[in-house]
Write a protein that holds these residues in place. Sequence first.
Motif, PDB file in Angstrom:
ATOM      1  N   GLN A  12       0.849  -1.189   0.000  1.00 28.27           N
ATOM      2  CA  GLN A  12       0.000   0.000   0.000  1.00 28.27           C
ATOM      3  C   GLN A  12       0.889   1.244   0.000  1.00 28.27           C
ATOM      4  O   GLN A  12       2.025   1.212   0.494  1.00 28.27           O
ATOM      5  N   ALA A  13       0.391   2.330  -0.538  1.00 32.17           N
ATOM      6  CA  ALA A  13       1.131   3.589  -0.507  1.00 32.17           C
ATOM      7  C   ALA A  13       1.484   3.933   0.934  1.00 32.17           C
ATOM      8  O   ALA A  13       0.647   3.803   1.835  1.00 32.17           O
ATOM      9  N   SER A  84       8.101   4.898   2.487  1.00 29.54           N
ATOM     10  CA  SER A  84       7.127   5.835   1.908  1.00 29.54           C
ATOM     11  C   SER A  84       6.837   5.507   0.451  1.00 29.54           C
ATOM     12  O   SER A  84       6.900   6.380  -0.436  1.00 29.54           O
ATOM     13  N   LYS A  86       5.260   4.775  -3.104  1.00 34.29           N
ATOM     14  CA  LYS A  86       4.243   5.463  -3.883  1.00 34.29           C
ATOM     15  C   LYS A  86       3.798   4.561  -5.026  1.00 34.29           C
ATOM     16  O   LYS A  86       4.566   3.691  -5.458  1.00 34.29           O
ATOM     17  N   PRO A  87       2.601   4.772  -5.551  1.00 38.53           N
ATOM     18  CA  PRO A  87       2.171   3.962  -6.703  1.00 38.53           C
ATOM     19  C   PRO A  87       3.151   4.027  -7.872  1.00 38.53           C
ATOM     20  O   PRO A  87       3.323   3.032  -8.591  1.00 38.53           O
ATOM     21  N   GLU A  88       3.812   5.158  -8.046  1.00 35.35           N
ATOM     22  CA  GLU A  88       4.765   5.284  -9.156  1.00 35.35           C
ATOM     23  C   GLU A  88       6.042   4.484  -8.932  1.00 35.35           C
ATOM     24  O   GLU A  88       6.884   4.405  -9.828  1.00 35.35           O
ATOM     25  N   ASP A  89       6.193   3.894  -7.767  1.00 37.12           N
ATOM     26  CA  ASP A  89       7.318   2.989  -7.528  1.00 37.12           C
ATOM     27  C   ASP A  89       7.042   1.584  -8.062  1.00 37.12           C
ATOM     28  O   ASP A  89       7.925   0.721  -8.033  1.00 37.12           O
ATOM     29  N   THR A  90       5.830   1.354  -8.527  1.00 37.15           N
ATOM     30  CA  THR A  90       5.469   0.048  -9.073  1.00 37.15           C
ATOM     31  C   THR A  90       6.336  -0.282 -10.280  1.00 37.15           C
ATOM     32  O   THR A  90       6.422   0.496 -11.233  1.00 37.15           O
ATOM     33  N   THR A 118       4.639  -3.918  -6.403  1.00 44.05           N
ATOM     34  CA  THR A 118       3.404  -3.259  -6.788  1.00 44.05           C
ATOM     35  C   THR A 118       2.892  -2.438  -5.609  1.00 44.05           C
ATOM     36  O   THR A 118       2.765  -2.968  -4.508  1.00 44.05           O
ATOM     37  N   VAL A 119       2.633  -1.163  -5.857  1.00 41.73           N
ATOM     38  CA  VAL A 119       2.171  -0.271  -4.798  1.00 41.73           C
ATOM     39  C   VAL A 119       0.814   0.284  -5.192  1.00 41.73           C
ATOM     40  O   VAL A 119       0.679   0.936  -6.234  1.00 41.73           O
ATOM     41  N   SER A 120      -0.176   0.023  -4.383  1.00 43.43           N
ATOM     42  CA  SER A 120      -1.513   0.535  -4.669  1.00 43.43           C
ATOM     43  C   SER A 120      -1.770   1.802  -3.855  1.00 43.43           C
ATOM     44  O   SER A 120      -1.211   1.996  -2.780  1.00 43.43           O
ATOM     45  N   SER A 121      -2.642   2.636  -4.380  1.00 48.60           N
ATOM     46  CA  SER A 121      -2.936   3.919  -3.714  1.00 48.60           C
ATOM     47  C   SER A 121      -4.018   3.777  -2.662  1.00 48.60           C
ATOM     48  O   SER A 121      -4.659   2.761  -2.540  1.00 48.60           O
TER      49      SER A 121
END
Length: 121
Positions: A12-13, A84, A86-90, A118-121
């Motif tokens: 998760q974010a 920390s 972020k979704p953009e780290d996916t 995978t990072v979800s918001s």
Amino acid sequence: VQLQASGGGFMQAGDSLRLSCAASGRTFSIWRMGWFRQAPGKERDFVAGIRWHSRTTTYADSVKGRFTISRDNAKNTVYLQMNSLKPEDTAVYYCAAAEEGDDLEYGYHYWGQGTQVTVSS
């Protein structure tokens, strides 16, 4: 040199995650190691690098202050602590190693198989 990356997952974010990359084979020849990532439909980008003996590090601007690269010489392992998130780290994260050269962003000769983050918001 063979590299085995592990530690990816679905996050998760705001979560933290640590990736590991274990080196085997001619580990005595490793001069520097790095982490790269490739998001779907994008090129593989540099994330962080470390010189094996001096511990000099460098980071991509997008991860500075959030990610930390470190290594354990006794275990021939390099880590990427990611905080920390972020979704953009996916992306699929790859570790890499080189036996020479001082530029921590380019010119790696050996690559691991990649681990999905995978990072979800």
